[in-house]
Design a protein around this motif. Structure first.
Motif, PDB file in Angstrom:
ATOM      1  N   ALA A   1       0.850  -1.179   0.122  1.00  0.00           N
ATOM      2  CA  ALA A   1       0.050   0.110  -0.089  1.00  0.00           C
ATOM      3  C   ALA A   1       0.867   1.244  -0.075  1.00  0.00           C
ATOM      4  CB  ALA A   1      -0.966  -0.125   1.196  1.00  0.00           C
ATOM      5  N   ARG A   2       2.052   1.031   0.562  1.00  0.00           N
ATOM      6  CA  ARG A   2       2.836   2.571   0.584  1.00  0.00           C
ATOM      7  C   ARG A   2       3.555   2.677  -0.626  1.00  0.00           C
ATOM      8  NH1 ARG A   2       6.434   3.136   5.875  1.00  0.00           N
ATOM      9  NH2 ARG A   2       5.841   5.250   5.933  1.00  0.00           N
ATOM     10  N   ARG A   3       3.871   1.770  -1.184  1.00  0.00           N
ATOM     11  CA  ARG A   3       4.618   1.805  -2.599  1.00  0.00           C
ATOM     12  C   ARG A   3       3.651   2.386  -3.570  1.00  0.00           C
ATOM     13  NH1 ARG A   3       7.477  -4.057  -3.039  1.00  0.00           N
ATOM     14  NH2 ARG A   3       9.066  -3.496  -1.369  1.00  0.00           N
ATOM     15  N   ARG A   4       2.547   1.756  -3.484  1.00  0.00           N
ATOM     16  CA  ARG A   4       1.498   2.109  -4.448  1.00  0.00           C
ATOM     17  C   ARG A   4       0.888   3.506  -4.192  1.00  0.00           C
ATOM     18  NH1 ARG A   4      -3.404  -1.542  -6.512  1.00  0.00           N
ATOM     19  NH2 ARG A   4      -4.192   0.020  -8.099  1.00  0.00           N
ATOM     20  N   ALA A   5       0.923   4.105  -3.015  1.00  0.00           N
ATOM     21  CA  ALA A   5       0.502   5.464  -2.888  1.00  0.00           C
ATOM     22  C   ALA A   5       1.260   6.594  -3.503  1.00  0.00           C
ATOM     23  CB  ALA A   5       0.244   5.729  -1.219  1.00  0.00           C
ATOM     24  N   GLY A   6       2.625   6.147  -3.325  1.00  0.00           N
ATOM     25  CA  GLY A   6       3.572   7.317  -4.073  1.00  0.00           C
ATOM     26  C   GLY A   6       3.548   7.221  -5.462  1.00  0.00           C
ATOM     27  N   LYS A   7       3.082   6.369  -6.277  1.00  0.00           N
ATOM     28  CA  LYS A   7       3.119   6.191  -7.593  1.00  0.00           C
ATOM     29  C   LYS A   7       1.752   7.001  -8.258  1.00  0.00           C
ATOM     30  CE  LYS A   7       5.496   1.758  -8.070  1.00  0.00           C
ATOM     31  NZ  LYS A   7       5.356   0.437  -8.670  1.00  0.00           N
ATOM     32  N   PRO A   8       2.121   7.852  -9.410  1.00  0.00           N
ATOM     33  CA  PRO A   8       1.125   8.445 -10.286  1.00  0.00           C
ATOM     34  C   PRO A   8      -0.054   7.284 -10.761  1.00  0.00           C
ATOM     35  CG  PRO A   8       2.828   8.765 -11.268  1.00  0.00           C
ATOM     36  CD  PRO A   8       3.334   8.147  -9.953  1.00  0.00           C
ATOM     37  N   THR A   9      -1.252   7.703 -10.762  1.00  0.00           N
ATOM     38  CA  THR A   9      -2.093   6.732 -11.426  1.00  0.00           C
ATOM     39  C   THR A   9      -2.800   6.842 -12.728  1.00  0.00           C
ATOM     40  OG1 THR A   9      -4.057   7.936 -10.437  1.00  0.00           O
ATOM     41  CG2 THR A   9      -3.069   6.304  -8.894  1.00  0.00           C
ATOM     42  N   GLY A  10      -2.335   7.982 -13.191  1.00  0.00           N
ATOM     43  CA  GLY A  10      -2.622   8.419 -14.625  1.00  0.00           C
ATOM     44  C   GLY A  10      -1.606   8.772 -15.451  1.00  0.00           C
ATOM     45  N   SER A  11      -2.143   9.485 -16.697  1.00  0.00           N
ATOM     46  CA  SER A  11      -0.775   9.704 -17.646  1.00  0.00           C
ATOM     47  C   SER A  11      -0.635  11.281 -17.316  1.00  0.00           C
ATOM     48  CB  SER A  11      -1.090   9.371 -18.836  1.00  0.00           C
ATOM     49  OG  SER A  11      -2.342   9.660 -19.190  1.00  0.00           O
ATOM     50  N   LYS A  12       0.219  11.923 -17.902  1.00  0.00           N
ATOM     51  CA  LYS A  12       0.322  13.484 -18.032  1.00  0.00           C
ATOM     52  C   LYS A  12      -0.544  13.978 -18.782  1.00  0.00           C
ATOM     53  CE  LYS A  12       5.152  13.761 -16.165  1.00  0.00           C
ATOM     54  NZ  LYS A  12       6.259  14.509 -16.127  1.00  0.00           N
ATOM     55  N   LEU A  13      -0.939  15.284 -18.619  1.00  0.00           N
ATOM     56  CA  LEU A  13      -1.902  16.010 -19.557  1.00  0.00           C
ATOM     57  C   LEU A  13      -0.987  16.355 -20.786  1.00  0.00           C
ATOM     58  CD1 LEU A  13      -3.756  18.285 -17.265  1.00  0.00           C
ATOM     59  CD2 LEU A  13      -4.508  16.211 -18.166  1.00  0.00           C
ATOM     60  N   THR A  14      -1.911  16.170 -22.102  1.00  0.00           N
ATOM     61  CA  THR A  14      -1.261  16.659 -23.110  1.00  0.00           C
ATOM     62  C   THR A  14      -1.354  18.202 -23.271  1.00  0.00           C
ATOM     63  OG1 THR A  14      -3.100  16.515 -24.539  1.00  0.00           O
ATOM     64  CG2 THR A  14      -2.014  14.539 -24.589  1.00  0.00           C
ATOM     65  N   ALA A  15      -0.595  18.805 -24.214  1.00  0.00           N
ATOM     66  CA  ALA A  15      -0.529  20.328 -24.452  1.00  0.00           C
ATOM     67  C   ALA A  15      -1.931  20.738 -24.658  1.00  0.00           C
ATOM     68  CB  ALA A  15       0.513  20.599 -25.358  1.00  0.00           C
ATOM     69  N   ASP A  16      -2.710  20.002 -25.516  1.00  0.00           N
ATOM     70  CA  ASP A  16      -4.282  20.516 -25.428  1.00  0.00           C
ATOM     71  C   ASP A  16      -5.005  20.535 -24.287  1.00  0.00           C
ATOM     72  OD1 ASP A  16      -3.956  21.098 -28.401  1.00  0.00           O
ATOM     73  OD2 ASP A  16      -4.579  19.234 -29.002  1.00  0.00           O
ATOM     74  N   GLU A  17      -4.748  19.397 -23.517  1.00  0.00           N
ATOM     75  CA  GLU A  17      -5.667  19.437 -22.361  1.00  0.00           C
ATOM     76  C   GLU A  17      -4.954  20.190 -21.205  1.00  0.00           C
ATOM     77  OE1 GLU A  17      -6.482  14.687 -22.435  1.00  0.00           O
ATOM     78  OE2 GLU A  17      -4.639  15.091 -21.551  1.00  0.00           O
ATOM     79  N   GLN A  18      -3.712  20.620 -21.009  1.00  0.00           N
ATOM     80  CA  GLN A  18      -3.441  21.608 -20.202  1.00  0.00           C
ATOM     81  C   GLN A  18      -3.895  22.952 -20.591  1.00  0.00           C
ATOM     82  OE1 GLN A  18      -1.051  20.691 -17.726  1.00  0.00           O
ATOM     83  NE2 GLN A  18      -1.809  22.674 -17.061  1.00  0.00           N
ATOM     84  N   ALA A  19      -3.845  23.172 -21.779  1.00  0.00           N
ATOM     85  CA  ALA A  19      -4.473  24.574 -22.478  1.00  0.00           C
ATOM     86  C   ALA A  19      -5.772  24.817 -22.011  1.00  0.00           C
ATOM     87  CB  ALA A  19      -4.128  24.749 -23.957  1.00  0.00           C
ATOM     88  N   LYS A  20      -6.848  23.681 -22.293  1.00  0.00           N
ATOM     89  CA  LYS A  20      -8.147  23.609 -21.778  1.00  0.00           C
ATOM     90  C   LYS A  20      -8.437  23.777 -20.476  1.00  0.00           C
ATOM     91  CE  LYS A  20      -9.987  20.750 -25.579  1.00  0.00           C
ATOM     92  NZ  LYS A  20     -10.585  19.692 -26.176  1.00  0.00           N
ATOM     93  N   LEU A  21      -7.526  23.257 -19.580  1.00  0.00           N
ATOM     94  CA  LEU A  21      -7.667  23.357 -18.228  1.00  0.00           C
ATOM     95  C   LEU A  21      -7.234  24.737 -17.679  1.00  0.00           C
ATOM     96  CD1 LEU A  21      -7.872  21.645 -15.559  1.00  0.00           C
ATOM     97  CD2 LEU A  21      -5.457  21.297 -15.649  1.00  0.00           C
ATOM     98  N   SER A  22      -6.115  25.042 -18.276  1.00  0.00           N
ATOM     99  CA  SER A  22      -5.710  26.642 -17.878  1.00  0.00           C
ATOM    100  C   SER A  22      -7.138  27.758 -18.380  1.00  0.00           C
ATOM    101  CB  SER A  22      -4.659  27.019 -18.674  1.00  0.00           C
ATOM    102  OG  SER A  22      -3.551  26.267 -18.373  1.00  0.00           O
ATOM    103  N   GLU A  23      -7.737  27.227 -19.351  1.00  0.00           N
ATOM    104  CA  GLU A  23      -8.776  28.351 -19.616  1.00  0.00           C
ATOM    105  C   GLU A  23      -9.727  28.157 -18.686  1.00  0.00           C
ATOM    106  OE1 GLU A  23     -10.852  28.033 -23.614  1.00  0.00           O
ATOM    107  OE2 GLU A  23      -8.917  27.919 -24.348  1.00  0.00           O
TER     108      GLU A  23
END
Length: 151
Positions: free
Chosen positions: A125-147
């Protein structure tokens, strides 16, 4: 109606445990017989292995039942009877082994297994808690989020 009652009574008798103690083995004194039955319930049949000598029909179980009754009528205490039989047949003859240096692993193994399982679950459980669960946002997704955050 009487027939139904007899049928119910017969079914109840069939559900009762069948003991292997023969009438010729039973002691005349009820107190001594109760002690013998209690001791017999603690001793393993060496032939059947998962039955007490009280429940077994094996010849060795009968011999052990007679030996228990003989020792009781000779005046031995319950501990003396058990010690005598253990000295002849070993600790395996006891359905519930005694806690001593030879049986520490037997009694301690379940505790050790539970602790090891809990520790491994905690580490997992401790090892799993430190790992990210999803993938990084793409540039388009990051732009939409910022908007969306600016609104």
């Amino acid at each position: 109606m009487m027939r139904r009652l007899l049928l119910v009574f017969a079914l109840l008798l069939m559900a009762a445990p069948a003991f292997a103690v023969n009438p010729d083995e039973v002691l005349a004194d009820p107190a001594l017989e109760a002690r013998a039955r209690a001791l017999s319930a603690e001793l393993r049949c060496m032939v059947c292995q998962n039955q007490s000598i009280d429940d077994s029909n094996a010849d060795l179980a009968k011999d052990l039942r007679l030996l228990v009754r003989e020792r009781i009528t000779d005046g031995d205490s319950d501990d003396q009877v058990l010690n005598y039989i253990v000295s002849r047949y070993g600790e395996f003859v006891l359905l519930k082994p005694r806690f001593n240096i030879k049986t520490v692993l037997l009694w301690g193994a379940p505790v050790l297994l539970v602790l090891a399982g809990g520790l491994s679950l905690l580490l997992f459980a401790r090892r799993r808690a430190g790992k990210p669960t999803g993938s990084k946002l793409t540039a388009d997704e990051q732009a939409k989020l910022s908007e969306l955050l600016k609104k």
